[in-house]
Enzyme design. Structure first.
Site, PDB file in Angstrom:
ATOM      1  N   ASP A  92       0.837  -1.190   0.000  1.00  0.00           N
ATOM      2  CA  ASP A  92       0.000   0.000   0.000  1.00  0.00           C
ATOM      3  C   ASP A  92       0.884   1.257   0.000  1.00  0.00           C
ATOM      4  OD1 ASP A  92      -2.771   1.122   0.436  1.00  0.00           O
ATOM      5  OD2 ASP A  92      -1.773   1.975   2.203  1.00  0.00           O
TER       6      ASP A  92
ATOM      7  N   GLU B 135       1.801  -0.430  -5.037  1.00  0.00           N
ATOM      8  CA  GLU B 135       0.797   0.551  -5.448  1.00  0.00           C
ATOM      9  C   GLU B 135       1.530   1.882  -5.667  1.00  0.00           C
ATOM     10  OE1 GLU B 135      -3.203   2.899  -3.887  1.00  0.00           O
ATOM     11  OE2 GLU B 135      -1.577   2.452  -2.526  1.00  0.00           O
TER      12      GLU B 135
END
Ligand code: CA
Length: 499
Positions: free
Chosen positions: A213, A248
């Site tokens: 993330d 990401e």
């Protein structure tokens, strides 16, 4: 004599080792190069105990759903204890969210998924923790806390990005996303060690990798981020050589290319926009040229790059809603990215045409097992706005309908598993008269595949130099072939083997 013998033995050993490594390299590509991923929001997926909150045991009971679809790997959105419904603010990295189950349930999930050849990766959220994580509570409590330097503190409110600094009695702390998600201080070697320890813990539980993330936000400096991910990846490879990491990096292709210096895989955000916009505009905006350009760019930094391709994820308006509810366009977009090289990531519900738009909760609505929403696995942690009972969009209704999104996705994935040229082939655009037709060839060893899409609602014709034989047609939707001609109906796709 003895020395000669030793040299001879050593040379034989080196020869065997080199032969072995060549063998491994040539025939044993990492598992993820051929994977088909599915992103699961556990809370919305399948409930096993009647509290209407999705859980790990529900996921275990539904493993055959993935198997039937040819899904080979799952990305679980955060499953750690957390204050928010989505789980992106973690309060404990070593446990399972109590609403989702126990550590034992998790161990069962890993075991049973692996028995069915399904890999599992976890969402690793380490740019920040929850403000209620014991590290932060201690860090904020005193200048002398052993966790003080786990976070980023300032005695005065800094002028630069002053809106990202929040006040506590002991000073100002930095939080990029939200006041309750304070950023960890990766300049502190102890923090880097903690993060490695967390990853090691889950790898020892059997997970196959992590989705990273906010990978580009660890530091406010790309080169430092890349350096960190490189360090993290080589550490994990030393304990699990085939570990998969996907970053990401929500940014343009140049920025993503840089991150390939540190990571084996990154989500291809710009390609997803290119596909979505092409389908929405009914004309190819140069998808294949763009992909070829990107692949060259990524390859410059990492010859083994693994491009993670997708249409939409949990932060974006759902595919079908993007297309104003059009099922034809949803299937068309699916048939484009599922026939491109890379590792596809399907967002849960995309394969049944679920709808959703912001706020975020409504992109993450309960998965619909049955159209009446009365299945015992049905979750209902939020009252849905988009996916209501009786709208026909559900697993049970779509399984029965040969023309459903579900059945086209299933067919596309069957072909993808069979034809490795689709996931790993060399791609080349076939020039067409106008941009309402998108055509390309994929080639791997002896296998050659041609894919033709009509992006327009107006019928179109595609001429091919060879006769197209019935037996070579792998997939056909809204189209028919006549010798060397393909008559393409609205939003149609044809996939054929070519000699
Ligand atoms: Ca439950």
């Amino acid at each position: 004599m003895k020395i000669k013998f030793f040299i001879k033995r050593t040379l034989i050993f080196i020869f065997i080792l080199v032969t072995f490594l060549t063998y491994i390299h040539g025939y044993n590509e990492p598992w993820y190069k051929n994977a088909i991923f599915y992103e699961v929001f556990v809370r919305s997926f399948a409930d096993s105990d009647g509290d209407r909150v999705g859980d790990l045991n529900g996921l275990i009971d539904k493993l055959d759903y993935f198997k039937n679809l040819n899904i080979t790997a799952l990305w679980l959105m955060p499953i750690f204890p957390s204050v928010s419904y989505h789980g992106y603010d973690v309060t404990d990295y070593y446990d399972i969210h109590p609403g989702y189950g126990t550590m034992e349930d998790f161990e069962n999930l890993i075991r049973k998924a692996h028995e069915k050849n399904i890999k599992i990766i976890l969402d690793l959220v380490v740019n920040h923790t929850s403000s209620r994580h014991p590290w932060f509570v201690s860090s904020a409590s005193s200048y002398n806390s052993p966790y003080r330097d786990y976070y980023i503190w300032s005695t005065e409110k800094p002028e630069k990005n002053s809106n990202l600094w929040y006040k506590k009695p002991t000073g100002y702390y930095y939080a990029l996303f939200w006041s309750e998600m304070p950023d960890l201080n990766f300049d502190n070697p102890k923090v880097r060690e903690e993060v490695k320890k967390i990853a090691k813990f889950w790898i020892e539980k059997g997970v196959d990798g992590f989705r990273l993330d906010a990978a580009k936000h660890i530091y406010d400096d790309d080169s430092k981020n890349i350096q960190w991910w490189k360090e993290f990846y080589s550490y994990l490879k030393s304990i699990k050589p085939d570990v998969y990491l996907v970053g990401e990096v929500w940014d343009n292709e140049y920025k993503i290319a840089e991150y390939y210096k540190g990571l084996p895989s990154n989500f291809n955000f710009p390609l997803s926009d290119k596909i979505m916009n092409s389908v929405a505009n009914q004309k190819d905006l140069g998808i294949i040229e763009f992909l070829e350009f990107e692949r060259e760019l990524f390859g410059e930094n990492n010859t083994d790059f693994a491009d993670a391709i997708f249409l939409r994820n949990h932060d974006q308006v759902r595919v079908r809603t993007f297309f104003g509810g059009s099922i034809d366009k949803s299937i068309l977009a699916g048939s484009i990215y599922l026939t491109l090289p890379g590792i596809p990531f399907i967002y849960y519900g995309e394969e049944i045409g679920m709808e959703g738009s912001k706020p975020d909760e409504y992109i993450r609505e309960p998965f619909k097992w049955t159209d009446d929403m009365k299945s015992k696995y049905q979750t209902y942690w939020i009252i849905p706005r988009h996916n209501l009972p009786g709208n026909g969009i559900a697993v049970d209704t779509e399984e029965k309908d040969p023309n459903s999104i579900y059945n086209y996705y299933k067919k596309l994935l069957e072909i993808r598993v069979k034809c490795r040229a689709l996931s790993n082939g060399k791609i080349e655009r076939i020039k067409t008269q106008d941009r309402s037709i998108l055509a390309y060839k994929l080639e791997l060893e002896d296998e050659k595949i041609m894919v033709v899409h009509n992006l327009n609602r107006i019928e179109n014709t595609f001429n091919f130099n060879n006769e197209i034989k019935e037996k070579d047609i792998l997939y056909i939707r809204n189209a028919k072939t006549e010798r060397n001609k393909i008559i393409l109906g609205p939003y149609s796709t044809v996939i054929v083997k070519i000699p």
